[in-house]
Scaffold this motif. Structure first.
Motif, short mmCIF file in Angstrom:
data_model
loop_
_atom_site.label_atom_id
_atom_site.label_comp_id
_atom_site.label_asym_id
_atom_site.label_seq_id
_atom_site.Cartn_x
_atom_site.Cartn_y
_atom_site.Cartn_z
N ASN B 48 0.80 -1.23 0.00
CA ASN B 48 0.00 0.00 0.00
C ASN B 48 0.84 1.28 0.00
OD1 ASN B 48 -2.35 -1.53 0.10
ND2 ASN B 48 -2.21 -1.70 2.33
N LEU B 49 2.08 1.18 -0.44
CA LEU B 49 2.91 2.39 -0.52
C LEU B 49 2.21 3.44 -1.40
CD1 LEU B 49 6.71 1.57 -1.07
CD2 LEU B 49 5.62 2.65 0.91
N PRO B 50 2.16 4.68 -0.96
CA PRO B 50 1.58 5.73 -1.81
C PRO B 50 2.34 5.79 -3.15
CG PRO B 50 2.16 6.58 0.36
CD PRO B 50 2.68 5.19 0.30
N ARG B 51 1.65 6.24 -4.16
CA ARG B 51 2.24 6.23 -5.50
C ARG B 51 3.58 6.98 -5.57
NH1 ARG B 51 -1.60 7.57 -10.43
NH2 ARG B 51 -2.64 5.84 -9.39
N ARG B 52 3.65 8.11 -4.86
CA ARG B 52 4.89 8.91 -4.95
C ARG B 52 6.09 8.18 -4.35
NH1 ARG B 52 5.81 10.98 0.12
NH2 ARG B 52 4.02 10.67 1.48
N LEU B 53 5.83 7.13 -3.52
CA LEU B 53 6.92 6.38 -2.89
C LEU B 53 7.13 5.02 -3.55
CD1 LEU B 53 6.06 7.08 0.88
CD2 LEU B 53 7.81 8.21 -0.51
N ALA B 54 6.25 4.66 -4.48
CA ALA B 54 6.25 3.29 -5.00
C ALA B 54 7.58 2.90 -5.64
CB ALA B 54 5.11 3.13 -6.00
N ALA B 55 8.25 3.85 -6.26
CA ALA B 55 9.51 3.55 -6.94
C ALA B 55 10.57 3.06 -5.97
CB ALA B 55 10.01 4.79 -7.67
N ALA B 56 10.41 3.35 -4.68
CA ALA B 56 11.40 2.94 -3.69
C ALA B 56 11.21 1.48 -3.27
CB ALA B 56 11.31 3.84 -2.46
N GLY B 57 10.05 0.91 -3.61
CA GLY B 57 9.68 -0.42 -3.09
C GLY B 57 10.74 -1.48 -3.31
N SER B 58 11.39 -1.47 -4.47
CA SER B 58 12.36 -2.53 -4.78
C SER B 58 13.62 -2.41 -3.94
CB SER B 58 12.71 -2.48 -6.27
OG SER B 58 13.30 -1.23 -6.57
N HIS B 59 13.80 -1.28 -3.24
CA HIS B 59 14.98 -1.11 -2.38
C HIS B 59 14.70 -1.46 -0.93
CE1 HIS B 59 17.40 1.18 -5.42
NE2 HIS B 59 16.17 1.32 -5.93
N LEU B 60 13.47 -1.93 -0.66
CA LEU B 60 13.09 -2.25 0.72
C LEU B 60 12.94 -3.77 0.87
CD1 LEU B 60 10.24 0.44 1.17
CD2 LEU B 60 12.68 0.71 1.64
N SER B 61 13.66 -4.35 1.82
CA SER B 61 13.54 -5.80 2.07
C SER B 61 12.95 -6.03 3.45
CB SER B 61 14.92 -6.47 2.06
OG SER B 61 15.72 -5.97 1.02
N VAL B 62 12.14 -7.07 3.55
CA VAL B 62 11.48 -7.38 4.82
C VAL B 62 12.22 -8.50 5.56
CG1 VAL B 62 9.39 -8.34 5.85
CG2 VAL B 62 9.23 -6.60 4.04
N HIS B 63 12.49 -8.25 6.86
CA HIS B 63 13.09 -9.28 7.72
C HIS B 63 12.12 -9.53 8.87
CE1 HIS B 63 17.32 -8.92 6.06
NE2 HIS B 63 16.68 -7.91 5.49
N HIS B 64 11.67 -10.73 9.00
CA HIS B 64 10.64 -11.02 10.00
C HIS B 64 11.19 -10.89 11.42
CE1 HIS B 64 7.04 -12.46 11.78
NE2 HIS B 64 7.61 -13.54 12.30
N ALA B 65 10.48 -10.13 12.24
CA ALA B 65 10.80 -9.99 13.67
C ALA B 65 9.46 -9.88 14.39
CB ALA B 65 11.65 -8.75 13.91
N PRO B 66 9.09 -10.89 15.14
CA PRO B 66 7.74 -10.92 15.70
C PRO B 66 7.55 -10.00 16.91
CG PRO B 66 8.98 -12.88 16.36
CD PRO B 66 9.85 -12.12 15.41
N GLY B 67 8.60 -9.80 17.69
CA GLY B 67 8.40 -9.16 19.01
C GLY B 67 8.59 -7.66 19.00
N LEU B 68 8.05 -7.02 20.04
CA LEU B 68 8.09 -5.57 20.20
C LEU B 68 8.66 -5.22 21.57
CD1 LEU B 68 6.91 -2.57 19.71
CD2 LEU B 68 4.87 -3.43 20.87
N ILE B 69 9.59 -4.25 21.60
CA ILE B 69 10.02 -3.67 22.88
C ILE B 69 9.02 -2.55 23.19
CG2 ILE B 69 11.82 -2.37 24.08
CD1 ILE B 69 12.98 -4.98 23.45
N ARG B 70 8.37 -2.65 24.33
CA ARG B 70 7.37 -1.63 24.68
C ARG B 70 8.06 -0.34 25.15
NH1 ARG B 70 6.17 -5.67 27.76
NH2 ARG B 70 6.56 -4.35 29.58
#
Lengths: 337, 337
Positions: B48-70
């Motif tokens: 759902n990246l806004p159109r003006r940011l869509a070109a950056a999508g291929s430079h973003l990689s996802v690394h799974h991390a389930p937990g959150l530090i509160r």
């Protein structure tokens, strides 16, 4: 009511003090002023009072004081050699009950040292603190103390500041149960220096006070407390940084408007409003600061205060006199013994 | 250049971090981002990246991390139980040289503790400091440190802060001889706490640094120093008070204009300019803060940063990488041994 004024020591010379005193007389019915300074200079100032202030002239008396405490003079030197200065003679006059309060725009450290010697402190307060009212969101105000009299304050001194600020807010501002907070780097009890956590524990035990716990720096301006307590080093840094930021911000607002609309028109229209705002946001320059914990009332006007700023400091002194601040402090804090 | 991002922990959720990362990629050619967080949430954000940011999508990689530090989690608890959180996994990735720097909008204390464990500190620096660039008069800037990592800092720690800030200003901002000042309650050598006077003596002896002596709180914004050094308690109080004051002032400027001209027109015209100003005056929200002294680069974005604020924090990280900040710190400060 009679108030004594040290007319020397301010950056603008005696003119600001004399004009400020005259303006205060016109604003507070029944007020009389004892001016301390070189008699020749003061006579000239009184003769040349602007017409709008001339009616106050008969309420202003001159007391000759030849010497000046310099801004860079050490407190120890002021104690040793400051006897015949306008500051010391003004304070002696207050101590002798010649006046109900004193006001000076001079050297803060020297004023504190000379005032302690002349007036002493309220029972149970080893050393006074410096306190001023800071403007907050929603047109409120908040007392911040200490502003520099006590660097490296212990936990029990922080408790003293809290008690004094609470009495000030209750009796001078008429709040029934002022909210008192302790400045810290986080709002959780596990954060901050050992001193602050110890003071927090002591304040939390005091059932008589509406202690609301920690507040962070932004909380000072948020209006969430009526009294914020901190070490004098921290309070001084916060207050002076705020003055510097307000000055910069006003400049930038003006520059932003001027560039934004391609004309200086708005900047010129906005200037009076911005200047008023600048004054309000420069609390010490605007209102002066109270030397709280003395067995007497002494207000420090800002060194660069103009006549308006000085008149507010005089009116602050009159207000504290009318509310019987030192007696209240002595009654409420002396009870600890 | 590759930068690792903890997408959790900010008030606005992962959206601000992901959008901010995308905006940074578009602004810095060749930048690649490793996003740490729950893979399902991050995938949704990327789709759902806004159109003006869509070109950056291929430079973003996802690394799974389930937990959150509160935000309210203690550093000690984060160290014990934070292993599988987005913050810890992001920092491990930086430590393993998977990325050249890390950015997080999460819990500052936990970030500092986890970063120290993962990356270690530069030789001779026992504990990192938090540092940000403050706007000054005349469109300048000034590094202020420490902002809260070290309360009750000793004189030798203040000297460390001065050395680190000086290296930052020299190498990241390209100043040839940054002016370094020590925050105090007065500009004379006789004022202030014992710690500050001791640090002053130590800094004055260091021939290699352009140490200019004491500065008071208003000097931070005056543009008279490039680096201002203080204890973390003081720096935190000053920074947060400044944020609070800036917020209040902007509100008042707006209200003043609206009332002054009897219409909301000017307020509406002025609002965009005022909002920009507010951003500039809220330096941490705008630029993030550096954890200075780590053997690696970690930037703390403000917890309430929006995508723009987050993108500036990412760009700050990229800038520090490109200037080789940790290597410079190690080289210049390690020489003390």
């Amino acid at each position: 009511m009679r108030i004594a004024i040290d007319t020397l020591g301010g950056d603008a010379g005696p003119a600001a003090a004399v004009h400020g005193a005259a303006a205060a007389v016109l604003a507070w019915p029944g007020l009389a002023i004892d001016l301390f300074g070189p008699v020749d200079q003061l006579s000239v100032e009184l003769e040349n009072l602007p017409r709008r202030l001339a009616a106050a002239g008969s309420h202003l008396s001159v007391h000759h004081a030849p010497g000046l405490i310099r801004q860079d003079q050490r407190p120890s030197d002021a104690l040793r050699r400051g006897g015949q200065t306008s500051m010391a003679l003004m304070l002696d006059h207050v101590a002798d009950n010649g006046a109900a309060a004193g006001v000076s725009a001079g050297n803060t450290g020297a004023l504190m040292a000379l005032a302690r010697r002349a007036l002493g402190t309220v029972a149970s307060i080893p050393r006074p603190a410096i306190c001023t009212a800071i403007p907050t969101r929603g047109d409120g105000r908040c007392y911040l103390l200490d502003l520099g009299a006590n660097v490296d304050a212990s936990a029990s001194r922080l408790v003293d500041f809290a008690r004094m600020g609470e009495v000030m807010a209750r009796h001078v501002d008429g709040l029934s149960s002022p909210r008192v907070a302790l400045l810290n780097v986080g709002s959780e009890g596990t954060k901050g220096s050992e001193t602050v956590r110890e003071a927090d524990a002591l304040l939390a035990q005091m059932g008589s006070m509406n202690y609301t716990g920690f507040v962070e720096g932004d909380g000072i301006f948020a209006g969430s407390a009526d009294v914020v307590v901190c070490d004098g080093f921290v309070g001084n840094a916060v207050l002076k940084a705020s003055e510097g930021l307000a000055r910069m911000l006003i400049e930038r607002v003006q520059a932003t408007f001027e560039s934004h609309w391609g004309s200086r028109l708005v900047g010129m229209l906005a200037r009076p409003a911005l200047l008023r705002l600048k004054g309000e946001l420069d609390p010490v320059r605007y209102n002066g600061a109270s030397l709280l914990g003395l067995d007497g009332i002494v207000i420090k006007s800002h060194g660069s205060a103009d006549a308006t700023g000085f008149s507010y400091a005089v009116l602050r002194a009159a207000q504290e006199v009318s509310r019987g601040l030192p007696e209240r402090l002595a009654f409420e804090l002396g009870g600890r013994h």
